[in-house]
Design a protein around this motif. Structure first.
Motif, mmCIF file in Angstrom:
data_model
loop_
_atom_site.group_PDB
_atom_site.id
_atom_site.type_symbol
_atom_site.label_atom_id
_atom_site.label_comp_id
_atom_site.label_asym_id
_atom_site.label_seq_id
_atom_site.Cartn_x
_atom_site.Cartn_y
_atom_site.Cartn_z
ATOM 1 N N ARG A 217 -11.796 -8.188 -2.551
ATOM 2 C CA ARG A 217 -12.667 -7.191 -1.913
ATOM 3 C C ARG A 217 -12.936 -6.009 -2.835
ATOM 4 N N LEU A 218 -11.994 -5.690 -3.713
ATOM 5 C CA LEU A 218 -12.193 -4.548 -4.604
ATOM 6 C C LEU A 218 -13.141 -4.877 -5.747
ATOM 7 N N SER A 219 -13.200 -6.139 -6.166
ATOM 8 C CA SER A 219 -14.107 -6.571 -7.239
ATOM 9 C C SER A 219 -13.989 -5.655 -8.464
ATOM 10 N N LEU A 220 -12.767 -5.471 -8.946
ATOM 11 C CA LEU A 220 -12.532 -4.560 -10.064
ATOM 12 C C LEU A 220 -12.888 -5.211 -11.391
ATOM 13 N N LYS A 221 -13.350 -4.377 -12.298
ATOM 14 C CA LYS A 221 -13.677 -4.839 -13.647
ATOM 15 C C LYS A 221 -12.865 -4.010 -14.636
ATOM 16 N N GLY A 222 -11.991 -4.665 -15.376
ATOM 17 C CA GLY A 222 -11.181 -3.942 -16.340
ATOM 18 C C GLY A 222 -9.864 -3.462 -15.752
ATOM 19 N N ALA A 223 -9.155 -2.674 -16.549
ATOM 20 C CA ALA A 223 -7.826 -2.209 -16.181
ATOM 21 C C ALA A 223 -7.896 -1.116 -15.128
ATOM 22 N N ILE A 224 -6.871 -1.076 -14.281
ATOM 23 C CA ILE A 224 -6.770 -0.025 -13.271
ATOM 24 C C ILE A 224 -5.377 0.598 -13.347
ATOM 25 N N LYS A 225 -5.231 1.705 -12.661
ATOM 26 C CA LYS A 225 -3.915 2.320 -12.464
ATOM 27 C C LYS A 225 -3.578 2.220 -10.988
ATOM 28 N N MET A 226 -2.290 2.190 -10.690
ATOM 29 C CA MET A 226 -1.850 2.076 -9.303
ATOM 30 C C MET A 226 -0.887 3.213 -8.997
ATOM 31 N N LEU A 227 -1.194 3.955 -7.931
ATOM 32 C CA LEU A 227 -0.341 5.034 -7.451
ATOM 33 C C LEU A 227 0.282 4.582 -6.136
ATOM 34 N N ALA A 228 1.597 4.421 -6.117
ATOM 35 C CA ALA A 228 2.315 3.938 -4.934
ATOM 36 C C ALA A 228 2.930 5.106 -4.178
ATOM 37 N N LEU A 229 2.820 5.071 -2.852
ATOM 38 C CA LEU A 229 3.383 6.092 -1.985
ATOM 39 C C LEU A 229 4.338 5.435 -1.001
ATOM 40 N N GLY A 230 5.185 6.235 -0.384
ATOM 41 C CA GLY A 230 6.056 5.716 0.669
ATOM 42 C C GLY A 230 7.528 5.867 0.354
ATOM 43 N N GLY A 231 8.323 5.923 1.403
ATOM 44 C CA GLY A 231 9.757 6.120 1.248
ATOM 45 C C GLY A 231 10.450 4.990 0.517
ATOM 46 N N ASP A 232 10.001 3.745 0.694
ATOM 47 C CA ASP A 232 10.652 2.609 0.047
ATOM 48 C C ASP A 232 10.495 2.666 -1.464
ATOM 49 N N ILE A 233 9.306 2.997 -1.929
ATOM 50 C CA ILE A 233 9.092 3.052 -3.378
ATOM 51 C C ILE A 233 9.775 4.283 -3.977
ATOM 52 N N ARG A 234 9.912 5.354 -3.189
ATOM 53 C CA ARG A 234 10.666 6.509 -3.686
ATOM 54 C C ARG A 234 12.152 6.178 -3.782
ATOM 55 N N PHE A 235 12.641 5.339 -2.868
ATOM 56 C CA PHE A 235 14.021 4.862 -2.986
ATOM 57 C C PHE A 235 14.205 4.117 -4.305
ATOM 58 N N ALA A 236 13.228 3.291 -4.657
ATOM 59 C CA ALA A 236 13.313 2.557 -5.928
ATOM 60 C C ALA A 236 13.398 3.518 -7.106
ATOM 61 N N CYS A 237 12.632 4.595 -7.063
ATOM 62 C CA CYS A 237 12.691 5.591 -8.142
ATOM 63 C C CYS A 237 14.084 6.202 -8.243
ATOM 64 N N SER A 238 14.683 6.495 -7.089
ATOM 65 C CA SER A 238 16.017 7.108 -7.102
ATOM 66 C C SER A 238 17.067 6.177 -7.700
ATOM 67 N N ARG A 239 16.851 4.860 -7.592
ATOM 68 C CA ARG A 239 17.800 3.894 -8.147
ATOM 69 C C ARG A 239 17.528 3.579 -9.608
ATOM 70 N N LEU A 240 16.277 3.654 -10.015
ATOM 71 C CA LEU A 240 15.907 3.186 -11.363
ATOM 72 C C LEU A 240 15.701 4.302 -12.375
ATOM 73 N N LEU A 241 15.444 5.518 -11.917
ATOM 74 C CA LEU A 241 15.149 6.631 -12.827
ATOM 75 C C LEU A 241 16.210 7.713 -12.665
ATOM 76 N N SER A 242 17.028 7.889 -13.684
ATOM 77 C CA SER A 242 18.151 8.833 -13.578
ATOM 78 C C SER A 242 17.706 10.285 -13.508
ATOM 79 N N ASP A 243 16.575 10.616 -14.117
ATOM 80 C CA ASP A 243 16.126 12.012 -14.174
ATOM 81 C C ASP A 243 14.975 12.305 -13.216
ATOM 82 N N TRP A 244 14.789 11.452 -12.215
ATOM 83 C CA TRP A 244 13.631 11.601 -11.332
ATOM 84 C C TRP A 244 13.901 12.641 -10.257
ATOM 85 N N GLY A 245 12.904 13.512 -10.000
ATOM 86 C CA GLY A 245 12.957 14.461 -8.900
ATOM 87 C C GLY A 245 11.999 14.030 -7.818
ATOM 88 N N PRO A 246 12.354 14.189 -6.542
ATOM 89 C CA PRO A 246 11.530 13.669 -5.439
ATOM 90 C C PRO A 246 10.088 14.158 -5.444
#
Length: 523
Positions: A217-246
């Motif tokens: 449906r998006l019919s994208l051409k070329g590279a894109i960037k993805m911005l993820a939101l939500g508590g679950d993905i922020r949990f992943a940041c807290s586990r994977l990034l030692s210097d990450w601030g919320p």
């Protein structure tokens, strides 16, 4: 639940507000001070797990036990609000999303909440959720210029749905909500009663089918960037990034996220609760949510994703801060989305833009007469842009086809109620005057019916002034004189066609506003 220790003193020019988000797996509340310069300072955030989605997504209704659970949580929130002296209903915005929206007994649920707590909960539709999400991240987008360059896909996986907004050069060009949520997916898989070891693979199949729909449906051409939101993905940041601030914008490696996703899915819910100190609802949704992010990123061949801190509550706070959500920036985003729809149906873009500009000028000239709020200007302009898209279906009764296409389009920023107004205004740009027997009219309250008549009569005049679709009438002024609405145009040559068109289309305006329409040519 956190306890209030100290309520800071606020100046007379600031105000305290609270927003409450009733979601699929938890109820969240944020309390903030809106300062005189419009800045928002969050004072306290609270969250309590609930099980609304489990009922709504599997049985189609919210049972009494879950309802009582919500009442108890909201009563405990009320104690905090009283300590902050937040008592006025204008200081509180409470919303509910998919779990309540899809429940067959949602009205009974909302009535119970109101009777027990006095809190009026607004069930927001998918388009409103997208709009509020955009408000939540616009500050982040402005601080990170790279997200406003090229194409950026903003994604939030919730318990019931996945929201997707596509930005091209900072403009929202696509927004849609998919029925792909972490809790919905978990509950569906439990019905299969498949062996535990096979669940991740079954999840992937279901997710990939939905992801493929998004990609096509998006019919994208070329590279894109993805911005993820939500508590679950922020949990992943807290586990994977030692210097990450919320509050910081993070960059997550997709291989790292994939490994964490597989690890989470390999553990039982009880194990996740013990190991990561999660609530049971959060533990149930974590693995499926992370898997959705991973599969979506893989579909677009990404090696990393951005993670932002924007939440629905942040968007609601900003909405309260600016008091009138229809800012110029937001207006432009809605108009851009309308233009994308018009182009999809091969509309006459120069004519549509010209009619919309004439409507804008007339709306301003008639401000004292129509007394409509500023947001109705946006509704009128969108209706003007799309009034002829029904020609894509047929020349015959194209005004009715325009309404149909509008009501069945995904337009960023406009909820179902506002989209209905747009469709009705476009439907009445020609032919019959509004009647209670017409489709849609009977469902409108008096205020909305009058607003539609006021806007549609303006659209009729604007359309008449470009009846030849050649944009000849450019130097034009609109003035209100006693008993008359005067249209004064420059030296545009013979105005016979425009005069005839106005004679045919001015009757609705004259009936609504009680003024005759006069076309004059400047000397």
């Amino acid at each position: 639940m956190s306890q209030l220790q100290h309520v800071p003193k606020t100046s007379t020019t600031s105000r305290l507000v609270a927003v409450i988000d009733i979601g699929s797996t938890s109820i969240r509340m944020a309390i903030a001070e809106i300062q005189s310069n419009g800045q928002v300072q969050t004072l306290e955030s609270l969250q309590q797990a609930v099980s609304l989605g489990k009922d709504s997504f599997t049985r189609g209704y919210i049972d009494a036990e879950a309802t009582d659970e919500c009442v108890a949580v909201l009563r405990s929130f009320q104690e905090i609000l009283q300590q902050y002296r937040i008592n006025d209903e204008n200081q509180i915005r409470a919303v509910a999303t998919s779990a309540v929206r899809e429940a067959s007994n949602r009205d009974a649920f909302l009535d119970r909440i109101y009777v027990a707590t006095g809190i009026n909960v607004d069930v927001i539709d998918e388009a409103e959720t997208n709009r509020i999400t955009y408000l939540a991240v616009r500050g982040l987008l402005n601080r990170e210029p790279s997200l406003n360059q090229g194409e950026t896909l903003i994604v939030e996986v919730g318990g019931g749905n996945t929201e997707a907004l596509l930005l091209k050069q900072g403009q929202v060009t696509y927004s849609h909500t998919y029925h792909l949520g972490s809790l919905r997916l978990r509950e569906m898989l439990e019905d299969y009663r498949a062996p535990v070891v096979e669940l991740p693979e079954i999840m992937k199949i279901h997710i990939d089918r939905a992801v493929d729909q998004i990609r096509r449906r998006l019919s994208l051409k070329g590279a894109i960037k993805m911005l993820a939101l939500g508590g679950d993905i922020r949990f992943a940041c807290s586990r994977l990034l030692s210097d990450w601030g919320p509050k910081a914008l993070a960059r997550l490696s997709l291989p790292d996220l994939d490994r964490l996703s597989r690890e989470i899915l390999s553990r039982s819910v009880d194990d996740l609760v013990r190991r990561y100190h999660l609530s049971y609802p959060d533990a149930e949704t974590l693995g499926p949510a992370l898997l959705i992010y991973v599969r979506l990123a893989r579909a677009f061949r990404l090696r990393q994703i951005f993670v932002g801190s924007g939440t629905l509550r942040d968007g609601l706070m900003w909405e309260m801060a600016i008091r009138e959500a229809w800012t110029e920036e937001f207006h432009e985003q809605i108009v851009h989305s309308a233009l994308q729809i018009g182009r999809k149906y091969s509309f006459d873009e120069p004519h549509a833009l010209h009619v919309a500009e004439l409507c804008r000028k007339m709306f301003a000239a008639l401000r004292r007469e129509h007394r409509l709020a500023p947001r109705f200007e946006t509704i009128l302009i969108v209706a003007a842009l799309l009034h002829d898209i029904g020609l894509f279906i047929s020349n015959r009764s194209h005004h009715k086809h325009s309404m149909y296409l509008i009501l069945n389009s995904d337009m960023f920023g406009l909820g179902a109620r506002d989209l209905e107004l747009v469709g009705m205004v476009a439907r009445y740009h020609r032919r019959a005057l509004p009647r209670s027997t017409h489709e849609g009219s009977a469902n409108l309250d008096r205020h909305s019916r009058v607003a539609v008549s006021k806007m549609a009569s303006i659209l009729r005049l604007a359309d008449a002034l470009d009846s030849g679709h050649v944009q000849r009438i450019r130097n034009v002024e609109f003035t209100v004189e006693p008993g008359q609405f005067v249209i004064t145009v420059g030296d545009e040559g013979n105005l016979m066609l425009e005069r005839y068109a106005l004679q045919q289309k001015a009757s609705m305006f004259e009936q609504v506003y009680g003024m005759s329409v006069i076309l004059r040519q400047a000397t």
